[in-house]
Design a protein around this motif. Structure first.
Motif, mmCIF file in Angstrom:
data_model
loop_
_atom_site.group_PDB
_atom_site.id
_atom_site.type_symbol
_atom_site.label_atom_id
_atom_site.label_comp_id
_atom_site.label_asym_id
_atom_site.label_seq_id
_atom_site.Cartn_x
_atom_site.Cartn_y
_atom_site.Cartn_z
ATOM 1 N N GLU A 18 0.804 -1.226 0.000
ATOM 2 C CA GLU A 18 0.000 0.000 0.000
ATOM 3 C C GLU A 18 0.835 1.274 0.000
ATOM 4 O OE1 GLU A 18 0.769 -0.766 4.377
ATOM 5 O OE2 GLU A 18 0.413 -2.007 2.611
ATOM 6 N N THR A 19 2.117 1.186 0.314
ATOM 7 C CA THR A 19 2.977 2.373 0.289
ATOM 8 C C THR A 19 3.822 2.445 -0.985
ATOM 9 O OG1 THR A 19 4.844 1.318 1.411
ATOM 10 C CG2 THR A 19 3.141 2.334 2.805
ATOM 11 N N GLY A 20 3.673 1.439 -1.861
ATOM 12 C CA GLY A 20 4.429 1.409 -3.106
ATOM 13 C C GLY A 20 5.708 0.601 -3.044
ATOM 14 N N ARG A 21 6.038 0.064 -1.865
ATOM 15 C CA ARG A 21 7.236 -0.775 -1.770
ATOM 16 C C ARG A 21 6.986 -2.081 -2.509
ATOM 17 N NH1 ARG A 21 7.960 -0.813 4.612
ATOM 18 N NH2 ARG A 21 5.757 -1.250 4.265
ATOM 19 N N THR A 22 8.048 -2.601 -3.127
ATOM 20 C CA THR A 22 7.932 -3.856 -3.866
ATOM 21 C C THR A 22 8.813 -4.925 -3.252
ATOM 22 O OG1 THR A 22 9.643 -3.139 -5.423
ATOM 23 C CG2 THR A 22 7.352 -2.743 -6.061
ATOM 24 N N TYR A 23 8.359 -6.163 -3.415
ATOM 25 C CA TYR A 23 9.071 -7.335 -2.897
ATOM 26 C C TYR A 23 9.039 -8.387 -3.987
ATOM 27 C CZ TYR A 23 7.873 -4.833 1.345
ATOM 28 O OH TYR A 23 7.718 -3.846 2.290
ATOM 29 N N ALA A 24 10.191 -8.954 -4.315
ATOM 30 C CA ALA A 24 10.278 -9.983 -5.347
ATOM 31 C C ALA A 24 10.884 -11.242 -4.750
ATOM 32 C CB ALA A 24 11.128 -9.495 -6.503
ATOM 33 N N ALA A 25 10.427 -12.387 -5.235
ATOM 34 C CA ALA A 25 10.882 -13.657 -4.681
ATOM 35 C C ALA A 25 10.743 -14.770 -5.707
ATOM 36 C CB ALA A 25 10.065 -14.006 -3.440
ATOM 37 N N ALA A 26 11.435 -15.851 -5.440
ATOM 38 C CA ALA A 26 11.301 -17.087 -6.215
ATOM 39 C C ALA A 26 10.680 -18.141 -5.303
ATOM 40 C CB ALA A 26 12.670 -17.553 -6.707
ATOM 41 N N ASN A 27 10.187 -19.200 -5.910
ATOM 42 C CA ASN A 27 9.605 -20.277 -5.109
ATOM 43 C C ASN A 27 10.693 -20.988 -4.301
ATOM 44 O OD1 ASN A 27 10.294 -21.262 -7.877
ATOM 45 N ND2 ASN A 27 9.871 -23.240 -6.945
ATOM 46 N N VAL A 28 10.286 -21.635 -3.221
ATOM 47 C CA VAL A 28 11.178 -22.402 -2.352
ATOM 48 C C VAL A 28 10.752 -23.861 -2.445
ATOM 49 C CG1 VAL A 28 11.899 -22.816 0.040
ATOM 50 C CG2 VAL A 28 11.514 -20.468 -0.778
ATOM 51 N N ALA A 29 11.699 -24.720 -2.770
ATOM 52 C CA ALA A 29 11.394 -26.152 -2.895
ATOM 53 C C ALA A 29 12.447 -26.953 -2.140
ATOM 54 C CB ALA A 29 11.345 -26.556 -4.360
ATOM 55 N N LEU A 30 12.225 -27.100 -0.839
ATOM 56 C CA LEU A 30 13.101 -27.889 0.023
ATOM 57 C C LEU A 30 12.330 -29.110 0.504
ATOM 58 C CD1 LEU A 30 14.458 -24.966 2.239
ATOM 59 C CD2 LEU A 30 15.591 -26.004 0.266
ATOM 60 N N GLU A 31 13.035 -30.071 1.037
ATOM 61 C CA GLU A 31 12.330 -31.218 1.600
ATOM 62 C C GLU A 31 11.427 -30.790 2.748
ATOM 63 O OE1 GLU A 31 14.505 -34.783 2.506
ATOM 64 O OE2 GLU A 31 15.803 -34.488 0.759
ATOM 65 N N ALA A 32 11.905 -29.893 3.573
ATOM 66 C CA ALA A 32 11.159 -29.498 4.769
ATOM 67 C C ALA A 32 10.262 -28.280 4.564
ATOM 68 C CB ALA A 32 12.131 -29.213 5.910
ATOM 69 N N LEU A 33 10.354 -27.609 3.419
ATOM 70 C CA LEU A 33 9.571 -26.386 3.198
ATOM 71 C C LEU A 33 9.326 -26.185 1.710
ATOM 72 C CD1 LEU A 33 8.367 -23.741 4.411
ATOM 73 C CD2 LEU A 33 10.612 -22.710 4.031
ATOM 74 N N THR A 34 8.070 -26.036 1.359
ATOM 75 C CA THR A 34 7.699 -25.741 -0.020
ATOM 76 C C THR A 34 6.754 -24.555 -0.022
ATOM 77 O OG1 THR A 34 7.901 -28.067 -0.646
ATOM 78 C CG2 THR A 34 6.661 -26.650 -2.134
ATOM 79 N N LEU A 35 7.177 -23.489 -0.695
ATOM 80 C CA LEU A 35 6.366 -22.276 -0.808
ATOM 81 C C LEU A 35 6.383 -21.801 -2.252
ATOM 82 C CD1 LEU A 35 7.729 -20.307 2.274
ATOM 83 C CD2 LEU A 35 5.504 -21.429 2.115
ATOM 84 N N SER A 36 5.255 -21.323 -2.713
ATOM 85 C CA SER A 36 5.220 -20.728 -4.046
ATOM 86 C C SER A 36 5.914 -19.368 -4.003
ATOM 87 C CB SER A 36 3.774 -20.559 -4.508
ATOM 88 O OG SER A 36 3.149 -19.498 -3.806
ATOM 89 N N ALA A 37 6.258 -18.865 -5.166
ATOM 90 C CA ALA A 37 6.886 -17.541 -5.234
ATOM 91 C C ALA A 37 5.950 -16.456 -4.698
ATOM 92 C CB ALA A 37 7.299 -17.244 -6.674
ATOM 93 N N VAL A 38 4.658 -16.588 -4.972
ATOM 94 C CA VAL A 38 3.689 -15.611 -4.459
ATOM 95 C C VAL A 38 3.679 -15.649 -2.934
ATOM 96 C CG1 VAL A 38 1.240 -14.996 -4.336
ATOM 97 C CG2 VAL A 38 2.259 -15.613 -6.539
ATOM 98 N N GLN A 39 3.665 -16.836 -2.364
ATOM 99 C CA GLN A 39 3.652 -16.961 -0.907
ATOM 100 C C GLN A 39 4.900 -16.340 -0.287
ATOM 101 O OE1 GLN A 39 3.130 -21.220 -0.838
ATOM 102 N NE2 GLN A 39 0.963 -21.028 -0.297
ATOM 103 N N VAL A 40 6.065 -16.546 -0.900
ATOM 104 C CA VAL A 40 7.303 -15.973 -0.370
ATOM 105 C C VAL A 40 7.266 -14.446 -0.464
ATOM 106 C CG1 VAL A 40 9.822 -15.849 -0.596
ATOM 107 C CG2 VAL A 40 8.655 -18.043 -0.893
#
Length: 105
Positions: free
Chosen positions: A32-54
């Motif tokens: 909401e303040t215009g700051r941006t955050y960029a990420a890639a997906n995480v694919a580990l045995e113990a943790l899986t997150l989509s890029a959007v989630q990260v």
């Protein structure tokens, strides 16, 4: 499709995150303040997150209260979880683009 320059920017950031890490997905969000955050997906045995989630987790952990926009760059489409988390934070439509940056839908 003609995009707002700020939306084009988050697609570019998502593409860069994906390419930098050789990942299946890249995402970027704008708060909401215009700051941006960029990420890639995480694919580990113990943790899986989509890029959007990260990217959303980065924004929230940095103090964002809501999101103005979110973009996903991937060969495929967003998951139901990606759409749900973006919607929960105020995003009306998740921008989805292919690896070349062409927006779909």
């Amino acid at each position: 499709m003609t995009l707002d320059p700020e939306d084009s920017k988050i697609i570019t950031l998502a593409r860069s995150a994906r390419a930098r890490n050789g990942s299946a997905e890249g995402a970027a969000v704008r708060d909401e303040t215009g700051r941006t955050y960029a990420a890639a997906n995480v694919a580990l045995e113990a943790l899986t997150l989509s890029a959007v989630q990260v990217a959303v987790a980065m924004a929230i952990s940095s103090g964002a209260q809501s999101l103005e926009a979110a973009a996903l760059v991937s060969e495929g489409g967003p998951s139901a979880a990606d759409e749900a988390v973006a919607s929960e934070l105020g995003v009306k439509a998740l921008l989805v683009a292919g690896p070349d940056g062409t927006v779909r839908g």
